[in-house]
Design an enzyme around this catalytic site. Sequence first.
Site, mmCIF file in Angstrom:
data_model
loop_
_atom_site.group_PDB
_atom_site.id
_atom_site.type_symbol
_atom_site.label_atom_id
_atom_site.label_comp_id
_atom_site.label_asym_id
_atom_site.label_seq_id
_atom_site.Cartn_x
_atom_site.Cartn_y
_atom_site.Cartn_z
ATOM 1 N N HIS A 58 0.856 -1.182 0.000
ATOM 2 C CA HIS A 58 0.000 0.000 0.000
ATOM 3 C C HIS A 58 0.898 1.240 0.000
ATOM 4 O O HIS A 58 2.053 1.196 0.434
ATOM 5 C CB HIS A 58 -0.892 0.010 1.239
ATOM 6 C CG HIS A 58 -1.969 -1.022 1.200
ATOM 7 N ND1 HIS A 58 -3.129 -0.907 1.933
ATOM 8 C CD2 HIS A 58 -2.070 -2.198 0.534
ATOM 9 C CE1 HIS A 58 -3.907 -1.958 1.725
ATOM 10 N NE2 HIS A 58 -3.273 -2.764 0.868
ATOM 11 N N GLU A 60 0.978 3.931 1.829
ATOM 12 C CA GLU A 60 1.475 4.366 3.139
ATOM 13 C C GLU A 60 2.616 3.474 3.619
ATOM 14 O O GLU A 60 3.627 3.969 4.118
ATOM 15 C CB GLU A 60 0.333 4.344 4.172
ATOM 16 C CG GLU A 60 -0.817 5.274 3.851
ATOM 17 C CD GLU A 60 -1.910 4.646 2.981
ATOM 18 O OE1 GLU A 60 -3.024 5.180 2.986
ATOM 19 O OE2 GLU A 60 -1.656 3.628 2.296
ATOM 20 N N CYS A 88 -6.114 2.316 5.619
ATOM 21 C CA CYS A 88 -6.781 1.085 6.035
ATOM 22 C C CYS A 88 -6.176 0.654 7.372
ATOM 23 O O CYS A 88 -5.178 1.214 7.822
ATOM 24 C CB CYS A 88 -6.581 0.001 4.972
ATOM 25 S SG CYS A 88 -4.914 -0.691 4.932
ATOM 26 N N CYS A 91 -2.366 -0.042 7.205
ATOM 27 C CA CYS A 91 -1.550 1.156 7.040
ATOM 28 C C CYS A 91 -1.542 1.990 8.315
ATOM 29 O O CYS A 91 -0.499 2.546 8.695
ATOM 30 C CB CYS A 91 -2.057 1.973 5.863
ATOM 31 S SG CYS A 91 -1.799 1.132 4.283
#
Length: 163
Positions: A58, A60, A88, A91
Amino acid sequence: MSTDDLTTDDVYLSQAISLATANVADDGGPFGAVVVTAEGAAFEGVNRVTANNDPTAHAEVTAIRNACATLGTFDLTGAVLYTSCEPCPMCLASALWARVDRVVFAADRHDAAAAGFDDAAFYEYFETPLERRSMQVNQLAVDGVPATAPFDAWTAAAGRVDY
């Protein structure tokens, strides 16, 4: 929060949104992030889940990995994470583990869901009673192997780096 902080927030949040938008054309997901350290160093990350076949890639997490690898540390105390979308649970947990001080995001989880990225199942997972969760996680005792052996070794290690 000072006016300078708000201006800085605008600059880096805009950068995260631009990264996310450009990443779509590069076979990535529509997510971008920027970690800015207390000293002002900036590290970018974009979503590469499908491009790299890595469900943890992801934006992040990628930005945090880039910052930590470059700086040679796992501790980003004082840093701000700017991200094109509300993090999410994975993250957010990564930002907590990295000791990020603050997270600033643009779109929220509902905007992501409208585009087909619905994290609701992950948020609901942690709210569901253990016995009803979609993925069971069970503790198991192994005969002759103490479950705490790794922690015992860690506690006894003279050269360990606490985190």
